[in-house]
Design an enzyme around this catalytic site. Sequence first.
Site, PDB file in Angstrom:
ATOM      1  N   LYS A   1       0.828  -1.209   0.000  1.00 18.72           N
ATOM      2  CA  LYS A   1       0.000   0.000   0.000  1.00 18.72           C
ATOM      3  C   LYS A   1       0.864   1.261   0.000  1.00 18.72           C
ATOM      4  O   LYS A   1       0.657   2.165  -0.809  1.00 18.72           O
ATOM      5  CB  LYS A   1      -0.903  -0.005   1.236  1.00 18.72           C
ATOM      6  N   ASN A   2       1.837   1.324   0.919  1.00 21.37           N
ATOM      7  CA  ASN A   2       2.568   2.580   1.059  1.00 21.37           C
ATOM      8  C   ASN A   2       3.560   2.829  -0.075  1.00 21.37           C
ATOM      9  O   ASN A   2       4.054   3.951  -0.222  1.00 21.37           O
ATOM     10  CB  ASN A   2       3.240   2.667   2.430  1.00 21.37           C
TER      11      ASN A   2
ATOM     12  N   CYS B   1      -5.214   8.752   8.346  1.00 22.13           N
ATOM     13  CA  CYS B   1      -5.442   8.329   9.722  1.00 22.13           C
ATOM     14  C   CYS B   1      -4.994   9.409  10.694  1.00 22.13           C
ATOM     15  O   CYS B   1      -3.921  10.000  10.511  1.00 22.13           O
ATOM     16  CB  CYS B   1      -4.614   7.082  10.038  1.00 22.13           C
TER      17      CYS B   1
ATOM     18  N   ARG C   1       0.418  15.298  12.525  1.00 19.56           N
ATOM     19  CA  ARG C   1       1.271  14.775  11.438  1.00 19.56           C
ATOM     20  C   ARG C   1       1.671  15.947  10.532  1.00 19.56           C
ATOM     21  O   ARG C   1       1.114  16.123   9.444  1.00 19.56           O
ATOM     22  CB  ARG C   1       0.535  13.686  10.646  1.00 19.56           C
TER      23      ARG C   1
ATOM     24  N   ILE D   1       3.684  18.505   7.912  1.00 19.14           N
ATOM     25  CA  ILE D   1       4.415  18.248   6.661  1.00 19.14           C
ATOM     26  C   ILE D   1       5.465  19.342   6.427  1.00 19.14           C
ATOM     27  O   ILE D   1       5.801  19.668   5.292  1.00 19.14           O
ATOM     28  CB  ILE D   1       3.468  18.068   5.439  1.00 19.14           C
ATOM     29  N   ASP D   2       5.953  19.894   7.527  1.00 17.85           N
ATOM     30  CA  ASP D   2       6.941  20.975   7.414  1.00 17.85           C
ATOM     31  C   ASP D   2       8.204  20.558   6.659  1.00 17.85           C
ATOM     32  O   ASP D   2       8.798  21.363   5.935  1.00 17.85           O
ATOM     33  CB  ASP D   2       7.314  21.483   8.826  1.00 17.85           C
TER      34      ASP D   2
ATOM     35  N   ASP E   1       3.628   0.782  12.175  1.00 15.17           N
ATOM     36  CA  ASP E   1       2.393   0.216  11.617  1.00 15.17           C
ATOM     37  C   ASP E   1       2.115  -1.207  12.124  1.00 15.17           C
ATOM     38  O   ASP E   1       1.010  -1.714  11.967  1.00 15.17           O
ATOM     39  CB  ASP E   1       2.469   0.179  10.083  1.00 15.17           C
TER      40      ASP E   1
ATOM     41  N   ARG F   1      -9.237   1.020   3.520  1.00 18.71           N
ATOM     42  CA  ARG F   1      -8.274   1.937   2.915  1.00 18.71           C
ATOM     43  C   ARG F   1      -6.937   1.259   2.686  1.00 18.71           C
ATOM     44  O   ARG F   1      -6.156   1.706   1.849  1.00 18.71           O
ATOM     45  CB  ARG F   1      -8.045   3.153   3.829  1.00 18.71           C
TER      46      ARG F   1
HETATM   47  N1  EPU Z   1       7.222  14.396  10.512  1.00 18.27           N
HETATM   48  C1  EPU Z   1       7.403  15.725  10.798  1.00 18.27           C
HETATM   49  N2  EPU Z   1       7.390  16.612   9.745  1.00 18.27           N
HETATM   50  C2  EPU Z   1       7.213  16.214   8.462  1.00 18.27           C
HETATM   51  C3  EPU Z   1       7.007  14.844   8.189  1.00 18.27           C
HETATM   52  C4  EPU Z   1       7.020  13.960   9.247  1.00 18.27           C
HETATM   53  O1  EPU Z   1       7.582  16.126  11.941  1.00 18.27           O
HETATM   54  O2  EPU Z   1       7.214  17.064   7.571  1.00 18.27           O
HETATM   55  C5  EPU Z   1       7.230  13.412  11.634  1.00 18.27           C
HETATM   56  C6  EPU Z   1       5.887  12.708  11.802  1.00 18.27           C
HETATM   57  O3  EPU Z   1       5.020  13.450  12.608  1.00 18.27           O
HETATM   58  C7  EPU Z   1       6.307  11.376  12.422  1.00 18.27           C
HETATM   59  C8  EPU Z   1       7.676  11.112  11.790  1.00 18.27           C
HETATM   60  O4  EPU Z   1       8.125  12.367  11.290  1.00 18.27           O
HETATM   61  O5  EPU Z   1       6.480  11.529  13.800  1.00 18.27           O
HETATM   62  C9  EPU Z   1       7.679  10.115  10.651  1.00 18.27           C
HETATM   63  O6  EPU Z   1       6.690  10.452   9.708  1.00 18.27           O
HETATM   64  P1  EPU Z   1       6.791  10.054   8.171  1.00 18.27           P
HETATM   65  O7  EPU Z   1       6.783  11.300   7.373  1.00 18.27           O
HETATM   66  O8  EPU Z   1       7.911   9.095   7.985  1.00 18.27           O
HETATM   67  O9  EPU Z   1       5.410   9.313   7.960  1.00 18.27           O
HETATM   68  P2  EPU Z   1       4.411   9.456   6.749  1.00 18.27           P
HETATM   69  O10 EPU Z   1       5.179   9.548   5.493  1.00 18.27           O
HETATM   70  O11 EPU Z   1       3.389  10.478   7.056  1.00 18.27           O
HETATM   71  C10 EPU Z   1       4.354   6.884   6.337  1.00 18.27           C
HETATM   72  C11 EPU Z   1       3.272   5.856   6.163  1.00 18.27           C
HETATM   73  C12 EPU Z   1       2.626   5.561   7.524  1.00 18.27           C
HETATM   74  C13 EPU Z   1       3.701   5.107   8.499  1.00 18.27           C
HETATM   75  C14 EPU Z   1       4.830   6.154   8.582  1.00 18.27           C
HETATM   76  C15 EPU Z   1       5.993   5.745   9.451  1.00 18.27           C
HETATM   77  C16 EPU Z   1       2.459   6.312   3.956  1.00 18.27           C
HETATM   78  C17 EPU Z   1       1.372   6.827   3.102  1.00 18.27           C
HETATM   79  N3  EPU Z   1       2.259   6.360   5.256  1.00 18.27           N
HETATM   80  O12 EPU Z   1       3.702   8.056   6.821  1.00 18.27           O
HETATM   81  O13 EPU Z   1       1.725   4.511   7.294  1.00 18.27           O
HETATM   82  O14 EPU Z   1       3.139   4.921   9.772  1.00 18.27           O
HETATM   83  O15 EPU Z   1       5.343   6.424   7.247  1.00 18.27           O
HETATM   84  O16 EPU Z   1       6.560   4.586   8.979  1.00 18.27           O
HETATM   85  O17 EPU Z   1       3.470   5.848   3.469  1.00 18.27           O
HETATM   86  C18 EPU Z   1      -0.178   3.197   7.705  1.00 18.27           C
HETATM   87  O18 EPU Z   1       0.156   2.548   6.694  1.00 18.27           O
HETATM   88  O19 EPU Z   1      -1.057   2.824   8.518  1.00 18.27           O
HETATM   89  C19 EPU Z   1       0.530   4.445   7.968  1.00 18.27           C
HETATM   90  C20 EPU Z   1       0.073   5.372   8.803  1.00 18.27           C
END
Ligand code: EPU
Length: 420
Positions: free
Chosen positions: A23-24, A118, A123, A125-126, A306, A398
Amino acid sequence: MQELIKIEGGHRLNGEVTVSGAKNATVALIPAAILANGPVTIVGIPQIADVDNLCQILRLLNVEVTVVGPDHLIIDPTHMTNTDLVAGCVTKLRASYYFMGSLLGKYGHVRMRMPGGCYLGPRPIDLHIKGFEALGAKVRFEKGCYDITADRLVGNKIFLDIASVGATINIMMAAVYAQGRTTIENAAKEPEIIDVATLLNKMGARVRGAGTNVITIDGVNALSGCFHEIIPDRIEAGTFVVIGAACADHLKIRNVIPQHLESLLSKLEEMGVRMEIGVDTIDVYGTENLKGVDIVTKPYPGFATDLQQPLTVLMTQAQGESHVRDTLYPERFKHCQELEKMGAVIEVSGGEAEIKGPTPLGGAEVQASDLRCGAAMVVAGLIANDVTTISNVYHIDRGYSELDLKLKNLGAKIWREMGE
Ligand code: EPU
């Protein structure tokens, strides 16, 4: 009224299950495909609602999407237009933010609504934004929309304060057409990142180092269509390994890359779970007398956040205390509240759960408050006495491809009903 999943627990599972495409990875590969100037064929597409929403976004962009068979997608961006992404489908999943990187990379401009997904605590995105700005983009956020524009994108060195999966992939996509070299330092190393880099390179991009913490992207002028097969879903595979340990006599899990699951498999071994690891299969045997363990979630190759939710259920069946600390999402413990309704003894505080086992679980009305909480509720329902009713199942749909069918084929009593 909503659709509910009901599970009559206590039936031993047996048989074989084949894991779907990740999925991811898929949710990033689909937005990445629009960077090409010709058709991209992707196989191994999981049947999940996130894919349906991403295809809806593609259609808004006038990208031709052809579904061939159950797991085969042809994405043809030849006649695409850079439309503002303000429709509801954008907010139904988090990964819609990958269109930020791909549209910015291709057109130098993107306007889109805040992505959904979720709720696991905040979360931000900075880091994505910081990366786009480092490449020369101006980012504004007004009235719930991001507006990201660049006259031209120029490669730069970007250090990520956190090794974020989303930021790493988004910056990679924004940089493929940028002038010169982009270097991402402290890049995330998840297998899904390698899969996206592989697709981009097949299209003609020059991405090096994916899977390590330094990724370089040398900008190119054109990308062409290609063929790509998605890697297996390590989280789905891990969920089935946990299910096997919890309630199967013998489960054979096919289409797995066991190396992607090392942190889970070593913890399960510590718990006493009996497994046989093949080249692309895992055989797991339901095991009595499990021992409690402690896990701390970390970016890959550490223990995947996850998988902590499904594993918590197995911990309720293990002897003694287990601890789960989630360093990525300290609020990702909603499943614990639900498990308590079923008889689990869990205390959550400060980003950590303490599970005291073993406790028998009993059927209850629980909710899938996020995707992996939903998976945890399914595992719990399979081992509980009586019937478990799970609401908010759209979260499960999802991210898990044909979960009910796969479980039914293994002997589970699982069905859907409409209810309150
Ligand atoms: N973070 C920041 N700023 C950012 C981006 C991330 O502070 O700009 C923090 C987040 O708050 C978190 C950490 O960095 O504490 C890691 O977040 P990451 O960006 O790696 O996660 P993501 O890309 O939002 C993906 C998966 C998630 C999975 C996480 C961690 C996708 C679509 N989602 O999320 O998957 O938990 O990586 O491995 O790829 C799921 O599949 O259930 C799911 C939530």
